[in-house]
Design a protein around this motif. Structure first.
Motif, mmCIF file in Angstrom:
data_model
loop_
_atom_site.group_PDB
_atom_site.id
_atom_site.type_symbol
_atom_site.label_atom_id
_atom_site.label_comp_id
_atom_site.label_asym_id
_atom_site.label_seq_id
_atom_site.Cartn_x
_atom_site.Cartn_y
_atom_site.Cartn_z
ATOM 1 N N GLY A 383 9.451 2.910 -2.619
ATOM 2 C CA GLY A 383 8.214 2.371 -1.712
ATOM 3 C C GLY A 383 7.432 3.187 -1.249
ATOM 4 O O GLY A 383 6.437 2.773 -0.573
ATOM 5 N N GLY A 384 7.200 4.362 -2.000
ATOM 6 C CA GLY A 384 6.387 5.315 -1.554
ATOM 7 C C GLY A 384 4.915 5.021 -2.404
ATOM 8 O O GLY A 384 4.836 4.259 -3.228
ATOM 9 N N VAL A 385 4.033 6.123 -2.481
ATOM 10 C CA VAL A 385 2.775 5.712 -3.155
ATOM 11 C C VAL A 385 2.549 6.913 -4.334
ATOM 12 O O VAL A 385 3.133 8.079 -4.178
ATOM 13 C CB VAL A 385 1.646 6.132 -2.165
ATOM 14 N N PRO A 386 1.678 6.584 -5.272
ATOM 15 C CA PRO A 386 1.670 7.533 -6.391
ATOM 16 C C PRO A 386 0.786 8.752 -6.018
ATOM 17 O O PRO A 386 0.127 8.863 -5.164
ATOM 18 C CB PRO A 386 1.155 6.637 -7.612
ATOM 19 N N ARG A 387 0.737 9.770 -6.962
ATOM 20 C CA ARG A 387 -0.010 11.145 -6.710
ATOM 21 C C ARG A 387 -1.564 10.746 -6.301
ATOM 22 O O ARG A 387 -1.816 11.366 -5.553
ATOM 23 C CB ARG A 387 0.072 12.027 -7.880
ATOM 24 N N PHE A 388 -2.139 9.861 -7.012
ATOM 25 C CA PHE A 388 -3.670 9.442 -6.806
ATOM 26 C C PHE A 388 -3.880 9.026 -5.306
ATOM 27 O O PHE A 388 -5.108 9.584 -4.921
ATOM 28 C CB PHE A 388 -4.261 8.816 -7.952
ATOM 29 N N VAL A 389 -2.783 8.305 -4.933
ATOM 30 C CA VAL A 389 -3.176 7.855 -3.555
ATOM 31 C C VAL A 389 -2.885 8.939 -2.611
ATOM 32 O O VAL A 389 -3.775 9.141 -1.458
ATOM 33 C CB VAL A 389 -2.102 6.943 -2.977
ATOM 34 N N LEU A 390 -2.086 9.953 -2.902
ATOM 35 C CA LEU A 390 -1.831 11.166 -1.925
ATOM 36 C C LEU A 390 -3.107 11.985 -1.917
ATOM 37 O O LEU A 390 -3.431 12.637 -0.807
ATOM 38 C CB LEU A 390 -0.632 12.104 -2.450
ATOM 39 N N ASP A 412 -11.353 11.396 -9.705
ATOM 40 C CA ASP A 412 -10.914 10.038 -10.242
ATOM 41 C C ASP A 412 -9.747 9.513 -9.283
ATOM 42 O O ASP A 412 -9.627 8.081 -9.109
ATOM 43 C CB ASP A 412 -10.202 10.367 -11.448
ATOM 44 N N SER A 413 -9.313 10.399 -8.541
ATOM 45 C CA SER A 413 -8.066 9.640 -7.570
ATOM 46 C C SER A 413 -8.612 9.148 -6.357
ATOM 47 O O SER A 413 -8.346 8.144 -6.006
ATOM 48 C CB SER A 413 -7.360 11.034 -7.289
ATOM 49 N N GLU A 414 -9.811 9.824 -5.886
ATOM 50 C CA GLU A 414 -10.494 9.335 -4.867
ATOM 51 C C GLU A 414 -11.015 7.642 -5.140
ATOM 52 O O GLU A 414 -10.982 6.732 -4.432
ATOM 53 C CB GLU A 414 -11.452 10.089 -4.182
ATOM 54 N N ILE A 415 -11.713 7.659 -6.269
ATOM 55 C CA ILE A 415 -12.338 6.431 -6.706
ATOM 56 C C ILE A 415 -11.183 5.418 -7.094
ATOM 57 O O ILE A 415 -11.365 4.058 -6.639
ATOM 58 C CB ILE A 415 -13.262 6.658 -8.112
ATOM 59 N N ARG A 416 -10.141 5.771 -7.622
ATOM 60 C CA ARG A 416 -8.795 4.819 -7.749
ATOM 61 C C ARG A 416 -8.433 4.350 -6.364
ATOM 62 O O ARG A 416 -7.985 2.960 -6.274
ATOM 63 C CB ARG A 416 -8.054 5.481 -8.623
ATOM 64 N N TYR A 417 -8.329 5.128 -5.524
ATOM 65 C CA TYR A 417 -7.798 4.793 -4.180
ATOM 66 C C TYR A 417 -8.650 3.863 -3.350
ATOM 67 O O TYR A 417 -8.216 2.753 -2.812
ATOM 68 C CB TYR A 417 -7.756 6.391 -3.558
ATOM 69 N N LEU A 420 -8.168 0.532 -5.025
ATOM 70 C CA LEU A 420 -7.156 0.074 -4.770
ATOM 71 C C LEU A 420 -6.927 -0.746 -3.153
ATOM 72 O O LEU A 420 -6.603 -1.807 -3.217
ATOM 73 C CB LEU A 420 -5.902 1.026 -4.776
ATOM 74 N N VAL A 421 -7.671 0.218 -2.569
ATOM 75 C CA VAL A 421 -7.852 -0.582 -1.023
ATOM 76 C C VAL A 421 -8.452 -1.851 -0.991
ATOM 77 O O VAL A 421 -8.170 -2.779 -0.235
ATOM 78 C CB VAL A 421 -8.272 0.505 0.054
ATOM 79 N N MET A 422 -9.766 -1.616 -1.724
ATOM 80 C CA MET A 422 -10.698 -2.853 -1.770
ATOM 81 C C MET A 422 -10.082 -4.056 -2.433
ATOM 82 O O MET A 422 -10.270 -5.179 -2.356
ATOM 83 C CB MET A 422 -11.838 -2.650 -2.534
ATOM 84 N N SER A 423 -9.013 -3.802 -3.401
ATOM 85 C CA SER A 423 -8.283 -4.871 -4.114
ATOM 86 C C SER A 423 -7.345 -5.574 -3.200
ATOM 87 O O SER A 423 -6.960 -6.809 -3.653
ATOM 88 C CB SER A 423 -7.705 -4.593 -5.434
ATOM 89 N N ARG A 438 -9.784 7.584 5.355
ATOM 90 C CA ARG A 438 -10.854 8.205 4.408
ATOM 91 C C ARG A 438 -11.443 7.034 3.730
ATOM 92 O O ARG A 438 -12.256 7.401 3.034
ATOM 93 C CB ARG A 438 -10.191 9.135 3.627
ATOM 94 N N PHE A 439 -11.057 5.847 3.959
ATOM 95 C CA PHE A 439 -11.607 4.787 3.002
ATOM 96 C C PHE A 439 -13.283 4.803 3.034
ATOM 97 O O PHE A 439 -13.865 5.035 2.121
ATOM 98 C CB PHE A 439 -11.146 3.536 3.248
ATOM 99 N N ALA A 440 -13.833 4.495 4.165
ATOM 100 C CA ALA A 440 -15.213 4.473 4.511
ATOM 101 C C ALA A 440 -16.215 5.629 3.855
ATOM 102 O O ALA A 440 -16.876 5.312 3.292
ATOM 103 C CB ALA A 440 -15.583 3.995 5.691
ATOM 104 N N GLU A 441 -15.393 6.964 4.141
ATOM 105 C CA GLU A 441 -16.013 7.836 3.980
ATOM 106 C C GLU A 441 -16.254 8.188 2.557
ATOM 107 O O GLU A 441 -17.113 8.596 1.703
ATOM 108 C CB GLU A 441 -15.347 9.043 4.442
ATOM 109 N N LEU A 442 -15.008 7.899 1.921
ATOM 110 C CA LEU A 442 -14.996 7.795 0.169
ATOM 111 C C LEU A 442 -15.751 6.912 -0.461
ATOM 112 O O LEU A 442 -16.433 6.946 -1.343
ATOM 113 C CB LEU A 442 -13.453 7.781 -0.230
ATOM 114 N N LYS A 443 -15.662 5.603 0.001
ATOM 115 C CA LYS A 443 -16.405 4.608 -0.526
ATOM 116 C C LYS A 443 -17.963 4.948 -0.620
ATOM 117 O O LYS A 443 -18.681 4.785 -1.570
ATOM 118 C CB LYS A 443 -16.223 3.270 0.200
ATOM 119 N N SER A 444 -18.573 5.499 0.649
ATOM 120 C CA SER A 444 -19.784 5.824 0.615
ATOM 121 C C SER A 444 -20.172 7.091 -0.305
ATOM 122 O O SER A 444 -21.137 7.105 -0.988
ATOM 123 C CB SER A 444 -20.221 6.394 2.128
#
Length: 552
Positions: A383-390, A412-417, A420-423, A438-444
């Motif tokens: 039930g945990g999260v993969p490396r790219f999410v961390l 790559d990890s930040e874009i995938r993250y 993933l949140v958007m989907s 960190r979602f809004a910061e990374l999206k921008s």
């Protein structure tokens, strides 16, 4: 009870002479004669009902005994376990030897014929070929000149005392590193006597010596910088008593001491240890993060090792979060920022399972190296999260689980993250900010546009991520070697659909495929176990690698 002759007799017997009963004291450390690794503590000296003569009740460290301190219904002493103790004749025990005697044996002793006979390799025809060590005499000659010796290892040599005063200093005056792992030392006065005679000593390893609780009268030892006390039974109260004697210690290792709490003597938090850079508390029983916060004012602490404890949550005291326990600031005070110089935090093998603990690591001012492996939160199978999410959630981490995070992996990890949140997210902006700080910061930062609904043959479909390039590697043993394939697919492709495509790509109609996502820096691939989930749901991004195996 232990029998040295392998019979059912509960009392051991033997012929090796090693100890005089009049010298034995309850609490004394001994080892079995001829076996310096079989170490125990004397718990009883006297008669045993039904047997002649005097006996010694020993509680063995390795649990290699026959009873719990009782025999034929009579309790003689309390042992640590049901079968850790035995009664032994005094002449089958050794009290140990002085340090210099062990040094003489270790570095002046010649190898025996039996030892030399064991130095061989097997030839192609399975015959023994003796090995001759080149330069052996030269090395032995150098080691035998004690006055030039700067490092000595006397692990499991039965050392029990410093020996006559003044002899150590005149024999090994330049010694800087001393390993006394697994000996018979327990009295801190003996440790003090050894250290006082070694003014150049910097590193001292006392692991697997069960040390006395009495540390009173320890002299100032301001030359010791590295002290290793793993598996010594020491408590934090004793550590506090030691700190005034070791004002310049830089590394302190306290693994495997069953520590449950950090108990400062005079306040709520730990003071002193002004030069401590590394503190190792691995393999203990610490549960509450409140205990770790008591270390937050160690101003020079750079590395904190907490692997294999029982910690369930992490938080940073200055983080204004609803999840922060009450009175966090009262505990720590406002004298300086908590953990102000901590660069490395290892918390692998604990019980962390919430993302808030992960997010809190961003508030540690200089934290760059983090270990989270073997926690539920870092295990997608639990039930945990993969490396790219961390990586996406940890803004500053440069090394995660022992693997460096390269600039490309971070991007790559930040874009995938973000994708993933958007989907997955249908929450309000406020709720997303709470769940994904960190979602809004990374999206921008990465210029990722909002999702747009596009009508297709099958109705509205989210196309924010468009097509992604993935490499498919067939690793199924029954299929044989096949060249990897690179394909461009919609990020919304389901795992079930990709399995069908793989059957076609690799012509594997006869087997049922199983898919794994292979991620950079992760020791094991992630199983894609939900046929209805899309690739983006699993965080499959551009240039990802998917392994195609067979479902047995």
């Amino acid at each position: 009870m232990q029998s040295s002759v392998g019979t059912e007799n509960p009392i051991s017997s033997g012929s090796k002479s090693g100890s005089d009963l009049s010298e034995l004291l309850v609490g004394q450390r001994v080892h079995f004669a001829g076996d310096t690794r079989r170490i125990g503590t004397v718990k009883y000296v006297g008669a045993v009902e039904g047997y002649e003569g005097k006996w010694v009740g020993v509680d063995w460290d390795n649990g290699d005994g026959k009873h719990d301190g009782s025999h034929n219904g009579v309790r003689y002493f309390e042992a640590q376990g049901p079968k850790t103790a035995s009664f032994v004749r005094p002449h089958n025990l050794s009290f140990g030897i002085p340090l210099l005697k062990a040094l003489e044996i270790r570095y002046h002793g010649e190898s025996t014929k039996e030892e030399e006979d064991e130095m061989y390799v097997l030839s192609a025809t399975n015959k023994r070929v003796s090995i001759q060590l080149l330069g052996k005499d030269k090395i032995q000659n150098k080691l035998s000149r004690f006055e030039e010796l700067t490092s000595a290892s006397l692990a499991y040599f039965g050392v029990s005392s410093a020996g006559p005063q003044g002899h150590i200093n005149t024999t090994i005056p330049r010694l800087k590193e001393l390993d006394l792992t697994g000996n018979l030392l327990s009295d801190w006065r003996e440790i003090a006597a050894i250290c006082k005679e070694l003014p150049a000593l910097i590193t001292l390893n006392l692991s697997y010596n069960i040390m006395s609780h009495d540390i009173s009268g320890m002299p100032l030892l301001n030359h010791i910088k590295v002290l290793v006390l793993n598996h010594t039974g020491i408590s934090w109260k004793q550590v506090e008593m030691l700190k005034d004697s070791l004002p310049l210690v830089e590394e302190l290792h306290l693994m495997g001491n069953k520590l449950r709490e950090i108990a400062p003597l005079s306040s709520d938090i730990v003071h002193g240890f002004d030069y401590l850079r590394l503190l190792n508390l691995e393999n203990n029983f610490i549960v509450a993060w409140d205990e770790i916060l008591k270390l937050s004012q160690l101003k020079r602490l750079e590395q904190l090792f907490l692997n294999n404890n029982c910690i369930g949550r992490i938080w940073y005291p200055d983080h204004n979060s609803s999840s922060e326990p009450p009175n966090g600031h009262e505990l720590l005070g406002e004298s300086c920022r908590p953990f102000q110089n901590l660069r490395c935090l290892l918390v692998g093998g604990n019980k962390i399972e919430d993302l808030a603990s992960i997010d809190s690591l961003n508030f540690f001012p200089k934290l760059l190296d983090i270990r989270l492996s073997e926690n539920p939160i870092a295990d997608p199978g639990k039930g945990g999260v993969p490396r790219f999410v961390l990586i996406g959630r940890l803004a500053k981490v440069e090394t995660l689980n022992g693997s460096q995070v390269s600039p490309r992996e971070r991007k790559d990890s930040e874009i995938r993250y973000v994708r993933l949140v958007m989907s997955k997210s249908h929450d309000s902006a406020e709720e997303i900010k709470k769940l994904h700080p960190r979602f809004a910061e990374l999206k921008s930062f990465h210029g990722i546009e909002d999702q747009k609904a596009t009508s297709g043959a099958t109705g509205p479909q989210k196309m924010a991520s468009g097509l992604i390039s993935i490499t498919l590697k067939c690793v199924a043993a029954s299929i044989g070697e096949k060249a990897p394939l690179t394909k461009k697919l919609p990020a919304t492709t389901t795992v079930g659909k990709l399995k069908i495509l793989c059957e076609s790509f690799f012509k594997i109609k006869s087997i049922k495929p199983k898919l794994f996502l292979q991620e950079q820096g992760s020791p094991f691939p992630t199983l894609l176990d939900d046929d209805m989930a899309s690739l983006i749901d699993f965080g499959v991004g551009n240039e990802s690698t998917i392994l195609v195996d067979e479902d047995c």
